[in-house]
Write a protein that holds these residues in place. Structure first.
Motif, PDB file in Angstrom:
ATOM      1  N   LYS A 179       0.830  -1.207   0.000  1.00  0.00           N
ATOM      2  CA  LYS A 179       0.000   0.000   0.000  1.00  0.00           C
ATOM      3  C   LYS A 179       0.864   1.256   0.000  1.00  0.00           C
ATOM      4  O   LYS A 179       2.026   1.211   0.396  1.00  0.00           O
ATOM      5  N   PRO A 180       0.279   2.364  -0.416  1.00  0.00           N
ATOM      6  CA  PRO A 180       1.040   3.622  -0.432  1.00  0.00           C
ATOM      7  C   PRO A 180       1.586   3.915   0.965  1.00  0.00           C
ATOM      8  O   PRO A 180       0.918   3.640   1.959  1.00  0.00           O
ATOM      9  N   ASN A 181       2.806   4.432   1.006  1.00  0.00           N
ATOM     10  CA  ASN A 181       3.461   4.828   2.260  1.00  0.00           C
ATOM     11  C   ASN A 181       3.925   3.681   3.136  1.00  0.00           C
ATOM     12  O   ASN A 181       4.350   3.896   4.262  1.00  0.00           O
ATOM     13  N   ALA A 182       3.807   2.436   2.633  1.00  0.00           N
ATOM     14  CA  ALA A 182       4.296   1.308   3.427  1.00  0.00           C
ATOM     15  C   ALA A 182       5.823   1.387   3.548  1.00  0.00           C
ATOM     16  O   ALA A 182       6.412   0.863   4.488  1.00  0.00           O
ATOM     17  N   GLY A 183       6.455   2.040   2.552  1.00  0.00           N
ATOM     18  CA  GLY A 183       7.917   2.182   2.605  1.00  0.00           C
ATOM     19  C   GLY A 183       8.625   1.460   1.478  1.00  0.00           C
ATOM     20  O   GLY A 183       9.797   1.098   1.594  1.00  0.00           O
ATOM     21  N   LYS A 184       7.924   1.269   0.360  1.00  0.00           N
ATOM     22  CA  LYS A 184       8.514   0.524  -0.766  1.00  0.00           C
ATOM     23  C   LYS A 184       9.752   1.239  -1.323  1.00  0.00           C
ATOM     24  O   LYS A 184      10.810   0.623  -1.503  1.00  0.00           O
ATOM     25  N   SER A 185       9.601   2.544  -1.598  1.00  0.00           N
ATOM     26  CA  SER A 185      10.748   3.269  -2.165  1.00  0.00           C
ATOM     27  C   SER A 185      11.882   3.325  -1.152  1.00  0.00           C
ATOM     28  O   SER A 185      13.059   3.211  -1.517  1.00  0.00           O
ATOM     29  N   SER A 186      11.528   3.469   0.127  1.00  0.00           N
ATOM     30  CA  SER A 186      12.574   3.526   1.144  1.00  0.00           C
ATOM     31  C   SER A 186      13.346   2.219   1.189  1.00  0.00           C
ATOM     32  O   SER A 186      14.563   2.215   1.353  1.00  0.00           O
ATOM     33  N   LYS A 240       8.907  -0.336   9.267  1.00  0.00           N
ATOM     34  CA  LYS A 240       8.781   0.708  10.294  1.00  0.00           C
ATOM     35  C   LYS A 240       8.806   0.128  11.710  1.00  0.00           C
ATOM     36  O   LYS A 240       8.028   0.543  12.575  1.00  0.00           O
ATOM     37  N   ASP A 254      10.901   0.699  13.823  1.00  0.00           N
ATOM     38  CA  ASP A 254      11.261   1.765  14.770  1.00  0.00           C
ATOM     39  C   ASP A 254      10.026   2.485  15.302  1.00  0.00           C
ATOM     40  O   ASP A 254      10.048   3.030  16.401  1.00  0.00           O
ATOM     41  N   LEU A 255       8.934   2.452  14.548  1.00  0.00           N
ATOM     42  CA  LEU A 255       7.721   3.138  15.007  1.00  0.00           C
ATOM     43  C   LEU A 255       6.772   2.186  15.738  1.00  0.00           C
ATOM     44  O   LEU A 255       6.060   2.583  16.644  1.00  0.00           O
ATOM     45  N   SER A 315      13.281  -2.069   9.525  1.00  0.00           N
ATOM     46  CA  SER A 315      13.058  -0.635   9.464  1.00  0.00           C
ATOM     47  C   SER A 315      13.889  -0.118   8.302  1.00  0.00           C
ATOM     48  O   SER A 315      15.126  -0.145   8.355  1.00  0.00           O
ATOM     49  N   ALA A 316      13.195   0.286   7.265  1.00  0.00           N
ATOM     50  CA  ALA A 316      13.918   0.805   6.099  1.00  0.00           C
ATOM     51  C   ALA A 316      14.647   2.082   6.485  1.00  0.00           C
ATOM     52  O   ALA A 316      15.663   2.431   5.897  1.00  0.00           O
ATOM     53  N   ALA A 317      14.136   2.765   7.540  1.00  0.00           N
ATOM     54  CA  ALA A 317      14.738   4.032   7.934  1.00  0.00           C
ATOM     55  C   ALA A 317      16.048   3.818   8.691  1.00  0.00           C
ATOM     56  O   ALA A 317      17.033   4.495   8.426  1.00  0.00           O
TER      57      ALA A 317
HETATM   58  P1  GDP Z   1       6.021   3.986  -0.542  1.00  0.00           P
HETATM   59  O1  GDP Z   1       4.849   4.848  -0.853  1.00  0.00           O
HETATM   60  O2  GDP Z   1       5.564   2.618  -0.156  1.00  0.00           O
HETATM   61  O3  GDP Z   1       7.083   3.964  -1.578  1.00  0.00           O
HETATM   62  O4  GDP Z   1       6.630   4.567   0.816  1.00  0.00           O
HETATM   63  P2  GDP Z   1       7.916   5.489   1.023  1.00  0.00           P
HETATM   64  O5  GDP Z   1       9.152   4.690   0.934  1.00  0.00           O
HETATM   65  O6  GDP Z   1       7.801   6.699   0.185  1.00  0.00           O
HETATM   66  O7  GDP Z   1       7.732   5.860   2.555  1.00  0.00           O
HETATM   67  C1  GDP Z   1       6.604   6.595   3.028  1.00  0.00           C
HETATM   68  C2  GDP Z   1       7.007   7.393   4.248  1.00  0.00           C
HETATM   69  O8  GDP Z   1       7.384   6.537   5.315  1.00  0.00           O
HETATM   70  C3  GDP Z   1       8.220   8.273   4.007  1.00  0.00           C
HETATM   71  O9  GDP Z   1       8.019   9.485   4.686  1.00  0.00           O
HETATM   72  C4  GDP Z   1       9.364   7.497   4.617  1.00  0.00           C
HETATM   73  O10 GDP Z   1      10.384   8.337   5.083  1.00  0.00           O
HETATM   74  C5  GDP Z   1       8.676   6.809   5.763  1.00  0.00           C
HETATM   75  N1  GDP Z   1       9.315   5.552   6.123  1.00  0.00           N
HETATM   76  C6  GDP Z   1       9.603   4.513   5.283  1.00  0.00           C
HETATM   77  N2  GDP Z   1      10.170   3.502   5.966  1.00  0.00           N
HETATM   78  C7  GDP Z   1      10.260   3.894   7.255  1.00  0.00           C
HETATM   79  C8  GDP Z   1      10.749   3.285   8.452  1.00  0.00           C
HETATM   80  O11 GDP Z   1      11.229   2.166   8.501  1.00  0.00           O
HETATM   81  N3  GDP Z   1      10.657   4.023   9.607  1.00  0.00           N
HETATM   82  C9  GDP Z   1      10.141   5.279   9.622  1.00  0.00           C
HETATM   83  N4  GDP Z   1      10.106   5.924  10.790  1.00  0.00           N
HETATM   84  N5  GDP Z   1       9.674   5.872   8.510  1.00  0.00           N
HETATM   85  C10 GDP Z   1       9.720   5.202   7.345  1.00  0.00           C
END
Ligand code: GDP
Length: 456
Positions: free
Chosen positions: A226-233, A341, A343-344, A360-362
């Motif tokens: 889903k959007p914002n799951a962290g795929k690009s990260s 995520k 870490d969250l 945690s991709a971050a």
């Molecule tokens: P996508 O829409 O699935 O590609 O998601 P993004 O990679 O763009 O990530 C969406 C948001 O979540 C961004 O603001 C990222 O910085 C944040 N994010 C992604 N992975 C993590 C993580 O492991 N920890 C935290 N705290 N934030 C994350």
């Protein structure tokens, strides 16, 4: 030498674009004559560089540079070869090729130089393929593996197998030719022992070839969620481990975003699903259809979930994917579910009993375990494990040989059937000889060499 009665061919041998030097290569019986028609009547000492002016038929100077001749059979193709080294501009090099064509050469087809080298026994088929793989190599590991194949490491393994098979066939065929002794021959233990050994050797080469293929082609991973799951990260985090190598992969459409990174020397091709959306637009629908066609060929689907969503059922793809990606369920790919995520959410990073991975991709927590999982899923054992490069075609042939040997073992132990065993051994040998090209259908040759680029 022109043992196949072919034309003299010409092509630019250096990469397209501009460079200090560009090379035009001629091969065939008339290569020397044609070169002389450009550089003038003069003595060309074999393998010596001579400075020359290159002129067209009207005597107009097109360029100046070096001319080097390699008389048959001591050349790349085994034919007379001449290289004209001019200045590396596309227009100049095209003019040199045109002058060679006006003097009687023909534009080479893709892979034709290598094909001639193969037909003139300068190299076998795996070595010819290794040249293309060496040039196309995207990682140091794949370049090294391709070089080993070019040097004959893979061919040697295959030839050793073929030799062992021939020895076994002679023994078994003799048993058939002297039927009164057949029972003794087949049950004296030697055939069974040798067959077991050849089979084990074939399996070992197959496993090594598979590593060689992985080093070359790697694994293709579709990243969904889903959007914002962290795929690009995640894609960035995976790429960040090694210096990211972003390559244009030929044949992919504009609609499919691909990035190629390395996992310990194995290319990992990532396909982004960001472009998938529900759309009424015909052009967009076509793009999405193509994206799915591309994804169908992938090796694995990675589904990203935000671990704050609470417990998930990794088998319930339907719940894990957004509406616009539901079709991914039908691709029938093996799935890895990643909970991001950490870490969250406070979950512990690492693999879990239900087969999912918490990361945690971050912060990078849990990523090493995920990388190990992806390598293991591909069957990749690490950079040192691939002594030579291999292609899918080689793997298929080795699998065929192995299946024939397995069949042969059944014939021997189940039915003591000498004729059927002999047939299986013949089939195994034929499959192996397709690898090196000792036995090869013409259409296969055409397919292999036409995938090369011009000038190779
Ligand atoms: P996508 O829409 O699935 O590609 O998601 P993004 O990679 O763009 O990530 C969406 C948001 O979540 C961004 O603001 C990222 O910085 C944040 N994010 C992604 N992975 C993590 C993580 O492991 N920890 C935290 N705290 N934030 C994350």
């Amino acid at each position: 030498m022109n043992i196949h009665g072919q034309d003299t061919i010409v092509a630019i041998a250096t990469a397209p674009g501009r460079g200090g030097v560009g090379v035009v290569r001629l091969s065939g019986a008339r290569a020397l004559d044609i070169a002389r028609s450009l550089v003038g009547e003069r003595k060309l000492t074999p393998r010596m560089a001579h400075f020359a002016r290159f002129c067209d038929a009207q005597g107009e100077v097109l360029d100046e540079g070096l001319v080097i001749s390699f008389p048959a059979p001591h050349s790349f193709t085994g034919e007379d070869v001449v290289e004209l080294q001019g200045h590396g501009g596309p227009v100049i090099l095209d003019m040199l090729v045109a002058a060679c064509i006006a003097a009687g050469a023909r534009q080479a087809r893709a892979g034709e130089f290598s094909q001639r080298a193969f037909l003139n026994d300068r190299m076998d088929l795996t070595q010819a393929e290794a040249i293309a793989d060496l040039i196309d190599a995207g990682t140091a590991a794949s370049a090294r593996a391709a070089l080993h194949s070019l040097q004959g490491v893979f061919s040697e393994e295959v030839n050793t197998l073929v030799e062992a098979l021939i020895g076994l066939r002679i023994y078994v065929e003799a048993a058939i030719d002297f039927p009164e002794e057949e029972i003794d021959f087949l049950s004296d233990g030697r055939v069974a022992g040798d067959l077991r050994e050849v089979r084990a050797q074939c399996l070992r080469v197959l496993q090594e070839a598979n590593q060689g293929r992985l080093v070359r082609e790697g694994m293709t991973l579709v990243i969904a969620g889903k959007p914002n799951a962290g795929k690009s990260s995640l894609m960035n985090a995976l790429a960040g481990f090694d210096a990211a190598i972003v390559t244009d992969i030929a044949g992919t459409t504009r609609d499919v975003l691909r990035e190629s990174i390395q996992l310990d020397g194995m290319p990992l091709n990532l396909i982004d699903t960001a472009g998938l959306r529900d759309s009424a637009d015909v052009v967009e629908q076509e793009g999405i259809r193509r994206a799915y066609a591309e994804m169908r060929k992938a090796d694995r689907l990675l589904v990203m979930v935000d671990s704050r969503e609470g417990p998930v059922d990794p088998a319930d793809l339907h719940a894990l994917l957004p509406q616009s990606q539901q079709q991914l369920e039908n691709l029938d790919l093996p799935v890895t579910v990643v909970l991001n995520k950490a870490d969250l959410s406070g979950l512990n990073a690492g693999p879990r009993d239900d087969g999912t991975f918490v990361i945690s991709a971050a912060t990078g927590d849990g990523l090493p375990a995920l990388r190990d999982h992806l390598k293991a899923a591909a069957g990749y054992q690490g950079e040192g494990q691939s002594r030579f490069s291999a292609r899918r075609r080689h793997i298929t042939a080795l699998e065929e040989a192995l299946a024939a040997l397995d069949n042969g073992e059944q014939q021997l132990h189940g039915h003591a059937a000498g004729e059927l065993l002999a047939e299986d051994l013949r089939a195994a040998q034929k499959a192996l000889e397709e690898i090196t090209g000792a036995f090869t259908a013409d259409d296969l040759l055409g397919r292999i060499f036409s995938s090369f680029c011009i000038g190779k």
